[in-house]
Design a protein around this motif. Structure first.
Motif, PDB file in Angstrom:
ATOM      1  N   UNK A 180       0.829  -1.205   0.000  1.00  0.00           N
ATOM      2  CA  UNK A 180       0.000   0.000   0.000  1.00  0.00           C
ATOM      3  C   UNK A 180       0.866   1.258   0.000  1.00  0.00           C
ATOM      4  N   UNK A 181       1.966   1.212   0.756  1.00  0.00           N
ATOM      5  CA  UNK A 181       2.864   2.365   0.833  1.00  0.00           C
ATOM      6  C   UNK A 181       3.716   2.465  -0.424  1.00  0.00           C
ATOM      7  N   UNK A 182       4.337   1.354  -0.811  1.00  0.00           N
ATOM      8  CA  UNK A 182       5.243   1.366  -1.957  1.00  0.00           C
ATOM      9  C   UNK A 182       4.519   1.728  -3.253  1.00  0.00           C
ATOM     10  N   UNK A 232       0.936   9.705  -3.222  1.00  0.00           N
ATOM     11  CA  UNK A 232       1.510   9.448  -4.549  1.00  0.00           C
ATOM     12  C   UNK A 232       2.995   9.116  -4.477  1.00  0.00           C
ATOM     13  N   UNK A 233       3.447   8.287  -5.396  1.00  0.00           N
ATOM     14  CA  UNK A 233       4.842   7.866  -5.428  1.00  0.00           C
ATOM     15  C   UNK A 233       5.771   9.070  -5.510  1.00  0.00           C
ATOM     16  N   UNK A 234       5.352  10.119  -6.205  1.00  0.00           N
ATOM     17  CA  UNK A 234       6.190  11.317  -6.353  1.00  0.00           C
ATOM     18  C   UNK A 234       6.528  11.945  -5.004  1.00  0.00           C
ATOM     19  N   UNK A 235       5.707  11.705  -3.973  1.00  0.00           N
ATOM     20  CA  UNK A 235       5.947  12.277  -2.651  1.00  0.00           C
ATOM     21  C   UNK A 235       6.744  11.341  -1.743  1.00  0.00           C
ATOM     22  N   UNK A 261      12.931   5.107  -3.179  1.00  0.00           N
ATOM     23  CA  UNK A 261      11.847   4.120  -3.225  1.00  0.00           C
ATOM     24  C   UNK A 261      11.239   4.038  -4.627  1.00  0.00           C
ATOM     25  N   UNK A 262      11.380   5.097  -5.421  1.00  0.00           N
ATOM     26  CA  UNK A 262      10.703   5.177  -6.714  1.00  0.00           C
ATOM     27  C   UNK A 262      10.968   3.978  -7.628  1.00  0.00           C
ATOM     28  N   UNK A 263      12.228   3.515  -7.794  1.00  0.00           N
ATOM     29  CA  UNK A 263      12.443   2.361  -8.695  1.00  0.00           C
ATOM     30  C   UNK A 263      11.660   1.125  -8.270  1.00  0.00           C
ATOM     31  N   UNK A 264      11.556   0.910  -6.950  1.00  0.00           N
ATOM     32  CA  UNK A 264      10.804  -0.245  -6.457  1.00  0.00           C
ATOM     33  C   UNK A 264       9.312  -0.035  -6.696  1.00  0.00           C
ATOM     34  N   UNK A 265       8.841   1.179  -6.411  1.00  0.00           N
ATOM     35  CA  UNK A 265       7.417   1.470  -6.571  1.00  0.00           C
ATOM     36  C   UNK A 265       6.968   1.279  -8.012  1.00  0.00           C
ATOM     37  N   UNK A 266       7.811   1.643  -8.960  1.00  0.00           N
ATOM     38  CA  UNK A 266       7.423   1.576 -10.362  1.00  0.00           C
ATOM     39  C   UNK A 266       7.432   0.155 -10.912  1.00  0.00           C
ATOM     40  N   UNK A 272       2.218   0.950 -18.778  1.00  0.00           N
ATOM     41  CA  UNK A 272       2.982   0.316 -17.703  1.00  0.00           C
ATOM     42  C   UNK A 272       2.139  -0.707 -16.959  1.00  0.00           C
ATOM     43  N   UNK A 273       0.866  -0.367 -16.703  1.00  0.00           N
ATOM     44  CA  UNK A 273      -0.034  -1.313 -16.025  1.00  0.00           C
ATOM     45  C   UNK A 273      -0.194  -2.588 -16.850  1.00  0.00           C
ATOM     46  N   UNK A 274      -0.440  -2.420 -18.144  1.00  0.00           N
ATOM     47  CA  UNK A 274      -0.663  -3.579 -19.011  1.00  0.00           C
ATOM     48  C   UNK A 274       0.624  -4.386 -19.189  1.00  0.00           C
ATOM     49  N   UNK A 275       1.752  -3.683 -19.329  1.00  0.00           N
ATOM     50  CA  UNK A 275       3.036  -4.381 -19.514  1.00  0.00           C
ATOM     51  C   UNK A 275       3.391  -5.210 -18.279  1.00  0.00           C
TER      52      UNK A 275
END
Length: 255
Positions: free
Chosen positions: A173-175, A181-184, A189-194, A223-226
């Protein structure tokens, strides 16, 4: 198709029979109230969309994790997996049917969060970009089904599936930036979140509730579909490997 229908129906009946599954849906209104209290106290009514989407997305993920991700291990625990393998129906189709039903139940959590928020707050969210909203929902459903299959296969190969399920719940939920939002989040953490499809889905869904034109919607949907397609291929391959091993050795994992 017979195996797919059987899996879907069995998963739906399991959901109705297991009180633990129902409690996930019962918790959704409390999530909505908690998140709503946060934005009300802080005076950030502009974050109302996040109040609606956060419990909805967390509900989709929790249901998929609770029902779909343990489908293989639960069949083995009940002593029915061997019977399914020896049946004339496709085992993979049966398991995919279970994943599909799990995601369908998760969408009920999405609708529940949305309707409850509208019922308790006189500020119904407006979908400014319905086409992108619909595309995001479909993409999220596909990615959820695929990820459930992958997690089910990994859980079957794991010696501690319960620990895996606990880790993949609230930390995700956090990641994934479901509420924040991930931007915040911290940059590291961003590479893992994406790598989590929910992070892209959350960004796109939030954008559809804003009057401003979505930024990079094709990238987010792609990105979601990939990520869903990668999970689909990986989960299908692992399930095939597990079934082959089971037929040859009677074991899910080596040793």
């Amino acid at each position: 198709m017979r195996g797919l229908r059987a899996g879907f129906w069995f998963q739906w009946m399991t959901f109705r029979a297991r009180i633990g599954s129902v409690t996930i849906l019962l918790a959704i209104p409390f999530y909505v109230i908690n998140f709503l209290s946060i934005v009300e106290v802080s005076g950030r009514t502009d974050l109302y969309a996040a109040v609606v989407l956060a419990p909805a997305l967390s509900g989709i993920w929790s249901v998929a994790l609770a029902l779909g991700a343990n489908s293989i291990t639960s069949e083995r625990g009940h002593g029915t997996l061997e019977l399914i393998v020896s049946s004339p129906a496709s085992v993979k189709a049966y398991l995919w049917g279970r994943m599909l039903a799990s995601s369908a139940v998760g969408l009920l959590a999405f609708a529940e969060s949305w309707l409850f928020a509208i019922a308790v707050v006189d500020l119904p969210p407006v979908i400014w970009h319905p086409a992108w909203f619909a595309a995001a929902i479909v993409g999220t459903a596909f990615a959820t089904v695929s990820t459930s299959a992958l997690l089910a296969a990994i859980a079957a190969l794991s010696r501690a599936p319960d620990a895996q399920q606990n880790f993949l719940n609230y930390p995700i939920f956090v990641l994934a930036g479901i509420f924040t939002p991930v931007a915040l989040l911290p940059v590291w953490v961003h590479p893992v979140s994406r790598l989590i499809f929910l992070s892209w889905a959350a960004d796109l869904l939030r954008a559809t509730l804003s009057p401003n034109a979505p930024t990079n919607p094709w990238l987010q949907l792609g990105a979601v579909i990939t990520l869903g397609a990668i999970a689909f291929a990986s989960g299908g391959w692992l399930i095939s490997m597990i079934m082959t091993r089971l037929q040859k050795t009677g074991k899910l994992i080596a040793g």
